[in-house]
Design a protein around this motif. Sequence first.
Motif, PDB file in Angstrom:
ATOM      1  N   ASP A   2       0.812  -1.202   0.000  1.00  0.00           N
ATOM      2  CA  ASP A   2       0.000   0.000   0.000  1.00  0.00           C
ATOM      3  C   ASP A   2       0.851   1.260   0.000  1.00  0.00           C
ATOM      4  O   ASP A   2       0.611   2.168  -0.767  1.00  0.00           O
ATOM      5  CB  ASP A   2      -0.931   0.004   1.208  1.00  0.00           C
ATOM      6  CG  ASP A   2      -1.821   1.222   1.214  1.00  0.00           C
ATOM      7  OD1 ASP A   2      -1.895   1.899   2.241  1.00  0.00           O
ATOM      8  OD2 ASP A   2      -2.417   1.520   0.171  1.00  0.00           O
ATOM      9  N   GLN A   3       1.824   1.331   0.864  1.00  0.00           N
ATOM     10  CA  GLN A   3       2.702   2.487   0.927  1.00  0.00           C
ATOM     11  C   GLN A   3       4.078   2.088   0.431  1.00  0.00           C
ATOM     12  O   GLN A   3       4.598   1.064   0.861  1.00  0.00           O
ATOM     13  CB  GLN A   3       2.836   2.969   2.379  1.00  0.00           C
ATOM     14  CG  GLN A   3       1.552   3.520   2.946  1.00  0.00           C
ATOM     15  CD  GLN A   3       1.194   4.846   2.338  1.00  0.00           C
ATOM     16  OE1 GLN A   3       2.047   5.633   1.949  1.00  0.00           O
ATOM     17  NE2 GLN A   3      -0.081   5.112   2.223  1.00  0.00           N
ATOM     18  N   TYR A  59       2.078   0.331  -8.658  1.00  0.00           N
ATOM     19  CA  TYR A  59       1.568   1.689  -8.458  1.00  0.00           C
ATOM     20  C   TYR A  59       1.130   2.340  -9.756  1.00  0.00           C
ATOM     21  O   TYR A  59       0.191   3.149  -9.754  1.00  0.00           O
ATOM     22  CB  TYR A  59       2.609   2.547  -7.737  1.00  0.00           C
ATOM     23  CG  TYR A  59       2.768   2.130  -6.297  1.00  0.00           C
ATOM     24  CD1 TYR A  59       1.747   2.336  -5.380  1.00  0.00           C
ATOM     25  CD2 TYR A  59       3.920   1.501  -5.871  1.00  0.00           C
ATOM     26  CE1 TYR A  59       1.870   1.935  -4.066  1.00  0.00           C
ATOM     27  CE2 TYR A  59       4.055   1.093  -4.544  1.00  0.00           C
ATOM     28  CZ  TYR A  59       3.020   1.312  -3.661  1.00  0.00           C
ATOM     29  OH  TYR A  59       3.153   0.911  -2.358  1.00  0.00           O
ATOM     30  N   SER A 104      -2.175  -8.771  -2.423  1.00  0.00           N
ATOM     31  CA  SER A 104      -2.544  -7.495  -3.034  1.00  0.00           C
ATOM     32  C   SER A 104      -2.466  -7.555  -4.554  1.00  0.00           C
ATOM     33  O   SER A 104      -3.350  -7.051  -5.260  1.00  0.00           O
ATOM     34  CB  SER A 104      -1.628  -6.395  -2.506  1.00  0.00           C
ATOM     35  OG  SER A 104      -1.888  -5.167  -3.147  1.00  0.00           O
ATOM     36  N   LEU A 136      -0.016 -12.124   5.029  1.00  0.00           N
ATOM     37  CA  LEU A 136      -0.199 -10.707   5.342  1.00  0.00           C
ATOM     38  C   LEU A 136       0.095 -10.436   6.810  1.00  0.00           C
ATOM     39  O   LEU A 136      -0.211 -11.260   7.677  1.00  0.00           O
ATOM     40  CB  LEU A 136      -1.639 -10.279   5.044  1.00  0.00           C
ATOM     41  CG  LEU A 136      -2.024 -10.211   3.579  1.00  0.00           C
ATOM     42  CD1 LEU A 136      -3.525  -9.985   3.441  1.00  0.00           C
ATOM     43  CD2 LEU A 136      -1.246  -9.112   2.868  1.00  0.00           C
ATOM     44  N   ASP A 139      -1.839  -6.204  10.701  1.00  0.00           N
ATOM     45  CA  ASP A 139      -1.806  -4.767  10.937  1.00  0.00           C
ATOM     46  C   ASP A 139      -2.819  -4.088  10.025  1.00  0.00           C
ATOM     47  O   ASP A 139      -3.646  -4.756   9.391  1.00  0.00           O
ATOM     48  CB  ASP A 139      -0.385  -4.211  10.724  1.00  0.00           C
ATOM     49  CG  ASP A 139       0.147  -4.421   9.306  1.00  0.00           C
ATOM     50  OD1 ASP A 139      -0.617  -4.851   8.405  1.00  0.00           O
ATOM     51  OD2 ASP A 139       1.341  -4.126   9.084  1.00  0.00           O
ATOM     52  N   GLY A 140      -2.757  -2.802   9.931  1.00  0.00           N
ATOM     53  CA  GLY A 140      -3.701  -2.057   9.105  1.00  0.00           C
ATOM     54  C   GLY A 140      -3.629  -2.424   7.637  1.00  0.00           C
ATOM     55  O   GLY A 140      -4.647  -2.512   6.956  1.00  0.00           O
ATOM     56  N   TYR A 141      -2.420  -2.637   7.136  1.00  0.00           N
ATOM     57  CA  TYR A 141      -2.255  -3.039   5.739  1.00  0.00           C
ATOM     58  C   TYR A 141      -2.901  -4.390   5.494  1.00  0.00           C
ATOM     59  O   TYR A 141      -3.665  -4.566   4.542  1.00  0.00           O
ATOM     60  CB  TYR A 141      -0.767  -3.085   5.371  1.00  0.00           C
ATOM     61  CG  TYR A 141      -0.514  -3.712   4.014  1.00  0.00           C
ATOM     62  CD1 TYR A 141      -0.804  -3.019   2.848  1.00  0.00           C
ATOM     63  CD2 TYR A 141      -0.016  -5.010   3.908  1.00  0.00           C
ATOM     64  CE1 TYR A 141      -0.598  -3.603   1.604  1.00  0.00           C
ATOM     65  CE2 TYR A 141       0.195  -5.598   2.673  1.00  0.00           C
ATOM     66  CZ  TYR A 141      -0.098  -4.893   1.528  1.00  0.00           C
ATOM     67  OH  TYR A 141       0.100  -5.476   0.301  1.00  0.00           O
ATOM     68  N   GLY A 142      -2.621  -5.360   6.349  1.00  0.00           N
ATOM     69  CA  GLY A 142      -3.212  -6.683   6.200  1.00  0.00           C
ATOM     70  C   GLY A 142      -4.728  -6.627   6.266  1.00  0.00           C
ATOM     71  O   GLY A 142      -5.425  -7.273   5.467  1.00  0.00           O
ATOM     72  N   MET A 144      -6.601  -4.070   5.500  1.00  0.00           N
ATOM     73  CA  MET A 144      -7.092  -3.406   4.292  1.00  0.00           C
ATOM     74  C   MET A 144      -7.166  -4.391   3.120  1.00  0.00           C
ATOM     75  O   MET A 144      -8.157  -4.421   2.388  1.00  0.00           O
ATOM     76  CB  MET A 144      -6.172  -2.239   3.922  1.00  0.00           C
ATOM     77  CG  MET A 144      -6.585  -1.523   2.645  1.00  0.00           C
ATOM     78  SD  MET A 144      -5.382  -0.285   2.127  1.00  0.00           S
ATOM     79  CE  MET A 144      -4.017  -1.333   1.619  1.00  0.00           C
ATOM     80  N   ILE A 145      -6.135  -5.217   2.941  1.00  0.00           N
ATOM     81  CA  ILE A 145      -6.128  -6.173   1.830  1.00  0.00           C
ATOM     82  C   ILE A 145      -7.196  -7.238   2.059  1.00  0.00           C
ATOM     83  O   ILE A 145      -7.928  -7.600   1.130  1.00  0.00           O
ATOM     84  CB  ILE A 145      -4.731  -6.796   1.647  1.00  0.00           C
ATOM     85  CG1 ILE A 145      -3.696  -5.711   1.323  1.00  0.00           C
ATOM     86  CG2 ILE A 145      -4.762  -7.881   0.563  1.00  0.00           C
ATOM     87  CD1 ILE A 145      -4.006  -4.869   0.091  1.00  0.00           C
TER      88      ILE A 145
END
Length: 162
Positions: A2-3, A59, A104, A136, A139-142, A144-145
Amino acid sequence: MDQPATTDPVMDPVMDAVVVAVEAGRAGDRTGARARFDALWEQVGADGDPFHRCTLAHYAADVQDDPHTELVWDERALAAADELTDERVQRHHASLSVGGFLPSLHLNLADVYRRLGDDERARHHLTRARDRVGALPDDGYGAMIRAGIGRCGERLDLGDRS
């Protein structure tokens, strides 16, 4: 993915340029971001460093207006990931793993195939994304996916092409 991860102390001009292109796209300059990604792709080359190719293609797909062009970039990202090693991605940031990229990348392919009306390929990539969620982070990234995978599946079941 993501980032874009920051390089800390290793200098990586390609990743720095990817970050600039991502920021342009997020600031609303999608045309400028596309031009930056196209130029970077020419610089890196189709046979260049798989980490650079995977990251920039991932990206670049996000700033495409045409889903067919988005698909090309998403396919490039997954193809490059197939050549990646954990050793290579960890040279960029110790917390990264190739396995953490795959949910992702497959989700993105599932979503673009869904929007293009290719339900069979969308389901294939959605299954592959679901099969890899164990890689994953918790956390927040995991989260989100995982949520994105759920939403994509729901939209696919509804025949939603938006």
